[in-house]
Design a protein around this motif. Sequence first.
Motif, short mmCIF file in Angstrom:
data_model
loop_
_atom_site.label_atom_id
_atom_site.label_comp_id
_atom_site.label_asym_id
_atom_site.label_seq_id
_atom_site.Cartn_x
_atom_site.Cartn_y
_atom_site.Cartn_z
N ARG A 130 0.86 -1.19 0.00
CA ARG A 130 0.00 0.00 0.00
C ARG A 130 0.89 1.23 0.00
O ARG A 130 1.96 1.24 0.64
N MET A 131 0.49 2.24 -0.75
CA MET A 131 1.27 3.48 -0.80
C MET A 131 0.35 4.66 -0.59
O MET A 131 -0.73 4.74 -1.22
N THR A 132 0.74 5.56 0.25
CA THR A 132 -0.05 6.75 0.50
C THR A 132 0.09 7.73 -0.66
O THR A 132 0.96 7.59 -1.53
N ALA A 133 -0.77 8.72 -0.68
CA ALA A 133 -0.70 9.74 -1.72
C ALA A 133 0.60 10.52 -1.66
O ALA A 133 1.03 11.12 -2.65
N GLN A 134 1.26 10.51 -0.50
CA GLN A 134 2.54 11.21 -0.34
C GLN A 134 3.74 10.35 -0.77
O GLN A 134 4.88 10.81 -0.70
N GLY A 135 3.48 9.10 -1.19
CA GLY A 135 4.55 8.24 -1.67
C GLY A 135 5.15 7.33 -0.62
O GLY A 135 6.14 6.64 -0.90
N GLU A 136 4.58 7.28 0.58
CA GLU A 136 5.09 6.39 1.63
C GLU A 136 4.52 4.99 1.41
O GLU A 136 3.31 4.82 1.28
N ALA B 276 6.55 5.55 -15.64
CA ALA B 276 5.94 6.76 -15.09
C ALA B 276 4.71 7.17 -15.89
O ALA B 276 3.71 7.63 -15.33
N ALA B 277 4.77 7.00 -17.22
CA ALA B 277 3.62 7.34 -18.05
C ALA B 277 2.45 6.39 -17.77
O ALA B 277 1.28 6.82 -17.72
N GLN B 278 2.74 5.10 -17.59
CA GLN B 278 1.68 4.14 -17.26
C GLN B 278 1.06 4.47 -15.90
O GLN B 278 -0.16 4.38 -15.72
N TRP B 279 1.90 4.85 -14.96
CA TRP B 279 1.41 5.20 -13.62
C TRP B 279 0.49 6.42 -13.69
O TRP B 279 -0.57 6.44 -13.06
N ALA B 280 0.89 7.40 -14.48
CA ALA B 280 0.07 8.61 -14.60
C ALA B 280 -1.28 8.30 -15.23
O ALA B 280 -2.32 8.82 -14.82
N ALA B 281 -1.28 7.42 -16.26
CA ALA B 281 -2.54 7.05 -16.90
C ALA B 281 -3.46 6.33 -15.93
O ALA B 281 -4.68 6.54 -15.92
N THR B 282 -2.89 5.48 -15.08
CA THR B 282 -3.70 4.77 -14.10
C THR B 282 -4.28 5.73 -13.06
O THR B 282 -5.42 5.59 -12.62
N SER B 283 -3.49 6.70 -12.65
CA SER B 283 -3.98 7.66 -11.66
C SER B 283 -5.14 8.50 -12.19
O SER B 283 -5.95 9.00 -11.41
N ARG B 284 -5.22 8.62 -13.52
CA ARG B 284 -6.34 9.34 -14.12
C ARG B 284 -7.53 8.42 -14.38
O ARG B 284 -8.54 8.86 -14.94
N GLY B 285 -7.40 7.15 -14.01
CA GLY B 285 -8.48 6.20 -14.19
C GLY B 285 -8.61 5.69 -15.60
O GLY B 285 -9.66 5.12 -15.97
N VAL C 218 -3.85 -0.43 -8.49
CA VAL C 218 -4.99 0.44 -8.77
C VAL C 218 -4.99 1.56 -7.73
O VAL C 218 -4.57 1.37 -6.59
N PRO C 219 -5.45 2.74 -8.12
CA PRO C 219 -5.58 3.82 -7.14
C PRO C 219 -6.89 3.70 -6.37
O PRO C 219 -7.90 3.20 -6.88
N VAL C 220 -6.87 4.14 -5.13
CA VAL C 220 -8.10 4.23 -4.32
C VAL C 220 -8.54 5.69 -4.36
O VAL C 220 -7.80 6.59 -3.92
N LEU C 221 -9.72 5.93 -4.91
CA LEU C 221 -10.20 7.29 -5.13
C LEU C 221 -11.26 7.67 -4.11
O LEU C 221 -12.11 6.86 -3.75
N ARG C 222 -11.20 8.89 -3.66
CA ARG C 222 -12.24 9.48 -2.82
C ARG C 222 -12.58 10.85 -3.39
O ARG C 222 -11.71 11.74 -3.45
N ASP C 223 -13.83 11.00 -3.84
CA ASP C 223 -14.27 12.26 -4.44
C ASP C 223 -13.38 12.65 -5.62
O ASP C 223 -13.05 13.84 -5.82
N GLY C 224 -12.97 11.65 -6.42
CA GLY C 224 -12.17 11.91 -7.60
C GLY C 224 -10.70 12.12 -7.35
O GLY C 224 -9.94 12.34 -8.31
N GLU C 225 -10.25 12.05 -6.10
CA GLU C 225 -8.85 12.26 -5.76
C GLU C 225 -8.23 10.94 -5.30
O GLU C 225 -8.89 10.13 -4.62
N THR D 277 -6.35 8.82 -2.92
CA THR D 277 -5.98 8.87 -1.51
C THR D 277 -4.87 7.89 -1.18
O THR D 277 -4.09 8.10 -0.27
N GLU D 278 -4.79 6.78 -1.92
CA GLU D 278 -3.72 5.81 -1.75
C GLU D 278 -3.73 4.85 -2.93
O GLU D 278 -4.63 4.87 -3.77
N TRP D 279 -2.67 4.04 -2.98
CA TRP D 279 -2.56 3.00 -4.00
C TRP D 279 -2.44 1.66 -3.30
O TRP D 279 -1.87 1.57 -2.22
N ILE D 280 -2.96 0.63 -3.95
CA ILE D 280 -2.77 -0.71 -3.43
C ILE D 280 -2.53 -1.64 -4.61
O ILE D 280 -3.11 -1.48 -5.68
#
Length: 523
Positions: A151-157, A195-204, A231-238, A240-243
């Motif tokens: 699991r990774m937080t939105a801050q990268g931890e 990095a490009a694949q990661w960015a595309a996933t973060s945009r859903g 996959v990213p975990v989204l809350r209100d379109g943002e 919040t973390e990755w798992i």
Amino acid sequence: MVDFEGLEQAHVAAALVIGPAHRLIRRTTRFGDLIPFWRPGQEAGIALAGPDLRPLLRALDLPGDERPAPLITVPQPPSPGGPPEDILCAVSCTPVDPPEGDTAGSVLLLLTPVQSRPSGAAARQHVTADRADDLARYEALLSAVPQVVWRMTAQGETFTLVGRLGETGGGLWNPAGPGFSWMDAVHPKDHEVFAAQWAATSRGEALLDAVVRIRQEGDPVRYRHMRIVTVPVLRDGEVTEWIGTVADAEDQWRVRTRDRLMERVSAVSSTHTLPHVFATTAAAVVPDLTDALVIFQLRRPDEADDDTGALHATRVRAVLAEGVAPLGPIGEDFALGALARETIDSRRTQMIPFPPGEPPAGLVSDASAAWMVRARATSIALVPIVIDGRTAAVAGASSCLGNPPPAAVELGLLEEVLRSVEEPLRRTLELQSIRNTALVLQRSFLITPPRIQGGELAAVYQPASTRAEIGGDWYDATLLPDGALALSIGDVAGHDLQAASSARPPATAGTSPCPTPATHHRS
């Protein structure tokens, strides 16, 4: 057959699907409670609507040996007097024998709840005993497969939740401290694409499912191919973390890359020119296995060329990755360094890593060392190309632009590719030797037609054999004592070196053999 009675007692939700459309034919009570909207007889594509369940459909569609173990969020109706909850589940897809009478492929689908995700104030409550039990079950499930769940937080931890790396030779490197990012663990050559694949996933836009080289713990620095599904975990379109999961993919990468490279070099089996053999081979491995490949053909294999004991070679082919500094000019007679001498004597690959742009002194020629400085090379690997027990050429491979030296699996593939062209190369060298002998013999036979008054003689030939470039035919142009001109043409069966050496033209001045089929005389 699947023991559904036993599965009813387990703490997992189980279902059996059949056919390419994944039609549900049986499910346990837990599965029905968890996904009540997927009823027996329904196909997966109809029942599993919505982006949250898309990873489950993807896992079912992949071949059995390529199915990931994704995590999915299963939406749940609100409980009486409580907030709605989404349940995070680990997915396992296992091919099984179809029920008796069916021929279509069957898959046993297991869903293991990891934890609930309540909304609102309930999200701040402590983990309950039930959720802790769910996590323990999930850990037990994943202990049998070579993967890590993180699991990774939105801050990268980042945090490792459960699992193991399997036979990877060590753990993943987790960069820490100021100035470091988790992305620093990705191999520099994979960084931009990943990095490009990661960015595309973060945009859903897509599920991230990639094989990349990840740095391993410990020194020296080394990388291993890992498969990352997240996959990213989204809350209100943002976000919040990755798992996601990480699984070892070194063997999978090696097999697929080997097949692709061998297909590229297969063309050399039909070539008859040495430059084409080397050009095809070098182009096949750059940049997949190395940033630069330079091939040197020894002038006299396995023998020193002068009293100094130095070995001389000709640089016959060089292929560089984009952005690598060009090679400097060298003469046709190039003196190889001490490392090349050791490679030729031992007929074994030699690999030397070093800091970027700092090749060790004395191991390579001055010209090679100067280029390595400009190219910011970090390694030099010399691979012997052995023909009939003798080193006929040496391939020099370098990692450049500060990229890490090749891993053992990459160096092994490079050796395998070069070995695969040794037999075509042997035939090409043999043909080249025959051709050179033929040309020498041809020049020794062909003479300039004699001069005659009042006319002109010329001979033009076109070889029928492109392999040896010589035939067994001959022509004769002779001035007789009375001033007359005698012309004759003879033919020996065949169109190769043997036919030419068997030719016996008449013992008259000016006799000369020539190739078949076209000899033209003009007078």
